[in-house]
Design a protein around this motif. Sequence first.
Motif, PDB file in Angstrom:
ATOM      1  N   SER A  10       0.837  -1.191   0.000  1.00 26.89           N
ATOM      2  CA  SER A  10       0.000   0.000   0.000  1.00 26.89           C
ATOM      3  C   SER A  10       0.876   1.246   0.000  1.00 26.89           C
ATOM      4  O   SER A  10       1.979   1.241   0.550  1.00 26.89           O
ATOM      5  N   ARG A  57      -2.282   2.194  10.501  1.00 30.71           N
ATOM      6  CA  ARG A  57      -3.411   2.488   9.614  1.00 30.71           C
ATOM      7  C   ARG A  57      -4.269   3.640  10.141  1.00 30.71           C
ATOM      8  O   ARG A  57      -4.777   4.448   9.381  1.00 30.71           O
ATOM      9  N   TYR A  58      -4.435   3.721  11.452  1.00 30.14           N
ATOM     10  CA  TYR A  58      -5.335   4.690  12.065  1.00 30.14           C
ATOM     11  C   TYR A  58      -4.557   5.755  12.834  1.00 30.14           C
ATOM     12  O   TYR A  58      -3.608   5.427  13.543  1.00 30.14           O
ATOM     13  N   ASP A  80      -8.216   7.218   8.710  1.00 30.34           N
ATOM     14  CA  ASP A  80      -7.847   5.852   8.331  1.00 30.34           C
ATOM     15  C   ASP A  80      -7.109   6.014   7.006  1.00 30.34           C
ATOM     16  O   ASP A  80      -7.732   6.245   5.970  1.00 30.34           O
ATOM     17  N   MET A 119      -8.002   4.364   3.532  1.00 29.45           N
ATOM     18  CA  MET A 119      -9.168   4.699   2.725  1.00 29.45           C
ATOM     19  C   MET A 119      -8.819   5.539   1.491  1.00 29.45           C
ATOM     20  O   MET A 119      -9.636   5.715   0.606  1.00 29.45           O
ATOM     21  N   PHE A 120      -7.610   6.048   1.422  1.00 30.58           N
ATOM     22  CA  PHE A 120      -7.186   6.884   0.300  1.00 30.58           C
ATOM     23  C   PHE A 120      -6.349   6.080  -0.687  1.00 30.58           C
ATOM     24  O   PHE A 120      -5.526   5.263  -0.293  1.00 30.58           O
ATOM     25  N   SER A 121      -6.537   6.341  -1.973  1.00 29.42           N
ATOM     26  CA  SER A 121      -5.739   5.646  -2.995  1.00 29.42           C
ATOM     27  C   SER A 121      -4.336   6.227  -3.085  1.00 29.42           C
ATOM     28  O   SER A 121      -3.409   5.572  -3.558  1.00 29.42           O
TER      29      SER A 121
END
Length: 102
Positions: free
Chosen positions: A8, A17-18, A38, A41-43
Motif C-alpha cells: 500500500s 493504519r489509524y 484511516d 481509505m485513500f488511494s
Amino acid sequence: MTTSTTTSWWATSYPDRYYAYANTTVTLGDDPTVGWVDVAMFSSAPAWLPAASDMIALTDTEWSARSLVNQIIKDGKVQTYVPETTAATTASTTTATTSTAS
C-alpha cells in the motif's frame, strides 16, 4: 510461478493504519479538536494529511473505541474536553440553585 506483493502507498510513510491529528481550525477551549483518519481509505496521500510523526497512532482497539464528541488533543494525547469551571459560573449556579430552592 512468481508471486508479486503489492505494498500500500501508506505502508512506508505511515506504519499504522489509524491516526488522530490536531484539527487546529476548530478548537474547544484553547485546544485543537481531534481529526480522525484511516489512511488506508485513500488511494494516494491527500495533500492535507500530516506526516505520521505529527499524528497520534492508534491501535485497532483504540480506533474502534474512539469517541466523536468533545475530543481534543492535549499534552500529546486524545482527551475528552471538559470546560473549566470558573468562580463566576460556580457563584451564579449556586445563587440560581439557592433562589429556586426557597
